[in-house]
Design a protein around this motif. Structure first.
Motif, mmCIF file in Angstrom:
data_model
loop_
_atom_site.group_PDB
_atom_site.id
_atom_site.type_symbol
_atom_site.label_atom_id
_atom_site.label_comp_id
_atom_site.label_asym_id
_atom_site.label_seq_id
_atom_site.Cartn_x
_atom_site.Cartn_y
_atom_site.Cartn_z
ATOM 1 N N THR A 1 19.275 25.999 7.221
ATOM 2 C CA THR A 1 20.129 26.611 8.240
ATOM 3 C C THR A 1 19.314 26.914 9.485
ATOM 4 O OG1 THR A 1 21.490 27.621 6.515
ATOM 5 C CG2 THR A 1 21.656 28.574 8.720
ATOM 6 N N TYR A 2 19.917 26.652 10.641
ATOM 7 C CA TYR A 2 19.224 27.024 11.871
ATOM 8 C C TYR A 2 20.173 27.711 12.835
ATOM 9 C CZ TYR A 2 20.763 22.437 13.774
ATOM 10 O OH TYR A 2 21.477 21.342 14.185
ATOM 11 N N HIS B 1 24.374 25.318 10.888
ATOM 12 C CA HIS B 1 23.780 26.007 12.026
ATOM 13 C C HIS B 1 24.839 26.821 12.761
ATOM 14 C CE1 HIS B 1 25.290 22.406 14.172
ATOM 15 N NE2 HIS B 1 25.320 23.180 15.257
ATOM 16 N N VAL B 2 24.345 27.741 13.553
ATOM 17 C CA VAL B 2 25.175 28.562 14.439
ATOM 18 C C VAL B 2 24.596 28.379 15.829
ATOM 19 C CG1 VAL B 2 25.861 30.923 15.040
ATOM 20 C CG2 VAL B 2 25.642 30.268 12.636
ATOM 21 N N GLU B 3 25.456 28.135 16.817
ATOM 22 C CA GLU B 3 24.997 27.965 18.201
ATOM 23 C C GLU B 3 25.621 29.058 19.049
ATOM 24 O OE1 GLU B 3 25.409 24.623 21.657
ATOM 25 O OE2 GLU B 3 24.771 23.956 19.663
ATOM 26 N N ILE B 4 24.775 29.778 19.772
ATOM 27 C CA ILE B 4 25.221 30.909 20.584
ATOM 28 C C ILE B 4 24.788 30.693 22.025
ATOM 29 C CG2 ILE B 4 25.041 33.409 20.931
ATOM 30 C CD1 ILE B 4 24.377 33.599 17.905
ATOM 31 N N SER C 1 11.429 29.971 11.299
ATOM 32 C CA SER C 1 10.370 29.359 12.100
ATOM 33 C C SER C 1 10.996 28.696 13.317
ATOM 34 C CB SER C 1 9.647 28.276 11.295
ATOM 35 O OG SER C 1 9.042 28.835 10.164
ATOM 36 N N ALA C 2 10.226 28.661 14.424
ATOM 37 C CA ALA C 2 10.700 27.935 15.599
ATOM 38 C C ALA C 2 11.002 26.506 15.168
ATOM 39 C CB ALA C 2 9.653 27.975 16.697
ATOM 40 N N MET D 1 22.471 22.385 -3.976
ATOM 41 C CA MET D 1 23.740 21.984 -3.383
ATOM 42 C C MET D 1 23.958 22.769 -2.095
ATOM 43 S SD MET D 1 27.417 22.051 -5.171
ATOM 44 C CE MET D 1 28.817 21.429 -4.338
ATOM 45 N N THR D 2 24.326 22.105 -1.036
ATOM 46 C CA THR D 2 24.519 22.774 0.249
ATOM 47 C C THR D 2 25.985 22.852 0.666
ATOM 48 O OG1 THR D 2 24.164 20.698 1.425
ATOM 49 C CG2 THR D 2 22.234 22.126 1.105
#
Length: 130
Positions: A49-50, A8-11, A33-34, A1-2
């Motif tokens: 998650t990225y 994701h987090v964007e910076i 990983s890339a 379950m997600t």
């Protein structure tokens, strides 16, 4: 379950090259990983998650990031062991990366062992071991 987990987090960063050099090896150490790469950004992924880093437009570079202003204070990552925290401390020192709170390093508690340091834009990063 997600449900409820971060997707994701964007910076936005001031120098994409410096940030991807820093975050690439660091996130690799944690098993990321890339994932995606384009002219203005790059991301790394771990399971579902990225984390994305995007070059800030030049017109916005006159106001530097500071973690005590409104917005992101820091990112904290789990690691499996206190030994991993100690190994990362040595690696960060060898790379000349600023370790925070050296007088209290490593931060310790009954169920807490942590390392704090800064990325190229001075975003605080934390590693936490059980």
């Amino acid at each position: 379950m997600t449900k409820g987990l971060l997707h994701h987090v964007e910076i936005y960063v001031s120098d994409l090259k410096k940030s991807t050099d820093f975050w690439g090896w660091f996130l690799g150490e944690l098993g990321y990983s890339a994932f995606q790469k384009w002219d203005g950004g790059q991301s790394w992924k771990l399971e579902d998650t990225y984390i994305v880093f995007v070059q800030t437009e030049e017109r916005f570079l006159d106001i530097p990031y500071h973690r005590c202003r409104v917005g992101l204070n820091h990112l904290a990552f789990h690691v499996d062991s206190r030994q991993h925290v100690d190994e990362m401390t040595k690696t960060l020192n060898n790379k000349g990366i600023n370790i925070l709170y050296k007088d209290k390093h490593p931060a310790r508690g009954e169920d807490y062992y942590a390392l704090y340091f800064e990325d190229p834009d001075r975003i605080k990063v934390e590693l936490v071991a059980p």
